[in-house]
Design an enzyme around this catalytic site. Structure first.
Site, PDB file in Angstrom:
ATOM      1  N   THR A   1     -62.934 -13.785   5.501  1.00 47.29           N
ATOM      2  CA  THR A   1     -62.645 -14.757   6.556  1.00 47.29           C
ATOM      3  C   THR A   1     -63.417 -16.047   6.317  1.00 47.29           C
ATOM      4  OG1 THR A   1     -64.413 -13.954   8.003  1.00 47.29           O
ATOM      5  CG2 THR A   1     -62.256 -12.913   8.232  1.00 47.29           C
TER       6      THR A   1
ATOM      7  N   GLU B   1     -63.275  -8.958  16.794  1.00 45.30           N
ATOM      8  CA  GLU B   1     -62.110  -9.748  16.396  1.00 45.30           C
ATOM      9  C   GLU B   1     -61.039  -8.860  15.759  1.00 45.30           C
ATOM     10  OE1 GLU B   1     -61.183 -13.998  14.116  1.00 45.30           O
ATOM     11  OE2 GLU B   1     -63.180 -13.096  13.996  1.00 45.30           O
TER      12      GLU B   1
ATOM     13  N   LEU C   1     -70.437   6.268  26.671  1.00 47.76           N
ATOM     14  CA  LEU C   1     -69.712   6.969  25.616  1.00 47.76           C
ATOM     15  C   LEU C   1     -68.423   6.208  25.337  1.00 47.76           C
ATOM     16  CD1 LEU C   1     -70.070  10.645  26.911  1.00 47.76           C
ATOM     17  CD2 LEU C   1     -71.310   9.638  24.991  1.00 47.76           C
TER      18      LEU C   1
ATOM     19  N   ASP D   1     -64.908   8.535  26.888  1.00 47.01           N
ATOM     20  CA  ASP D   1     -64.908   9.215  28.184  1.00 47.01           C
ATOM     21  C   ASP D   1     -64.062   8.501  29.234  1.00 47.01           C
ATOM     22  OD1 ASP D   1     -66.495   6.997  28.560  1.00 47.01           O
ATOM     23  OD2 ASP D   1     -68.127   8.058  29.582  1.00 47.01           O
TER      24      ASP D   1
ATOM     25  N   GLU E   1     -69.127 -12.947  21.932  1.00 45.30           N
ATOM     26  CA  GLU E   1     -68.258 -14.078  22.253  1.00 45.30           C
ATOM     27  C   GLU E   1     -68.353 -14.394  23.737  1.00 45.30           C
ATOM     28  OE1 GLU E   1     -66.598 -15.921  20.041  1.00 45.30           O
ATOM     29  OE2 GLU E   1     -67.541 -14.667  18.511  1.00 45.30           O
TER      30      GLU E   1
END
Length: 299
Positions: free
Chosen positions: A40, A72, A215, A218, A271
């Site tokens: 990238t 992403e 988790l 779950d 982000e």
């Protein structure tokens, strides 16, 4: 390598000169793995490479980078129908590697790449925010968000994940609580929050276990927040020593909504997202991911 790769590695450009990774890729190819590599350069490349992987019929897409790269790639994968979606795999090449570390993915490139190509695929949850954004690891708000978004790149490069903690100690003069209301099934809280953690995974900010009971399979998010009745040092001690604190609110929910009279910023796997309203919901078994058998985040 044949016309249809077995796996496609989407590599964050910052890791392109990693010699151990180059050797690991060569070893897998010599052992017969059909492995393609894409690097990238700018925002949007990961989406384009995931689309390419699906058109090629690739079995596995490997996210090579940190939590932001994994986010992403996972976001790009979830936009495709389940019957066409490749399995996600992870190569930890970021500063903190919080999600990979919590999953017990090896840090050694040869072991991590072997797992990424040949490991067992497990169904994992993904979190969706306001119907359009996603996180695979954690959303953090309040003081923690400001630290992870403001920590200088040079400090991160020099010290790795611990840089977030050190920078946080240096910036404690900027402590400011967020006024908000948080609600979900059978749960309502309103007040001033210094730190908010909403975990699919357990740790953020370079190794701090913000949501230690979370988790990834779950169907729940762990909400953990520090109220403004307590100072941040006590919260940091609680995190580092595993102590419970009476001013830490903790619960697990399939979804929650956050409302605030002012703009708040949440960090979604690195982000930022700013607004006054957030609906965060878990998407159970949304993706398949290659994980080690001793993955601590599997229930």
């Amino acid at each position: 390598m044949g016309a249809t790769p077995q796996a496609l590695l989407i590599l964050n450009g910052k890791g392109a000169d990693n010699e151990q990774l180059r050797q690991a890729v060569e070893a897998q190819r010599n052992a017969g793995a059909a492995l393609a590599v894409r690097v990238t350069w700018e925002h949007g490349d990961a989406v384009r490479f995931v689309n390419e992987a699906i058109e090629l019929g690739v079995e596995t897409v490997i996210a090579g980078g940190g939590d932001g790269t994994i986010n992403e790639v996972a976001t790009a994968l979830i936009s495709h129908s389940a019957d066409r979606r490749p399995v996600l795999a992870i190569l930890p090449l970021g500063t903190a590697n919080d999600f990979a570390t919590s999953c017990n993915i090896p840090m050694e490139m040869d072991q991590a790449l072997t797992l990424a190509i040949h490991g067992r695929a497990m169904a994992i949850d993904l979190a969706r925010v306001n119907d359009k954004r996603y996180f695979i690891n954690m959303a953090t708000g309040g003081f923690g968000t400001r630290i992870t978004t403001e920590t200088p790149e040079k400090l991160k490069s020099a010290l790795g994940g611990v840089s977030y903690f050190i920078h946080g100690l240096l910036r404690m003069d900027t402590l400011k609580a967020d006024s908000c209301e948080i609600s979900g099934p059978g749960f309502v809280w309103a007040g001033e929050a210094l730190v908010i953690g909403i975990g699919n995974g357990r740790q953020a900010g370079g190794g701090q276990e913000i949501c230690p009971q979370a988790l990834i399979n779950d169907g729940l998010l762990q909400l953990r927040l520090l109220t403004a009745e307590e100072l941040l040092p006590a919260f940091l001690r609680s995190l580092l020593n595993g102590e419970e604190n009476k001013n830490i609110v903790s619960t697990s929910l399939p979804w929650l909504e956050i409302r605030s009279p002012h703009d708040m910023t949440f960090n979604l796997d690195g982000e930022p997202l700013t607004g006054t309203f957030f609906r965060i919901e878990i998407l159970p078994a949304a993706l398949q991911c290659r994980l080690p058998p001793h993955c601590a985040l599997l229930g």
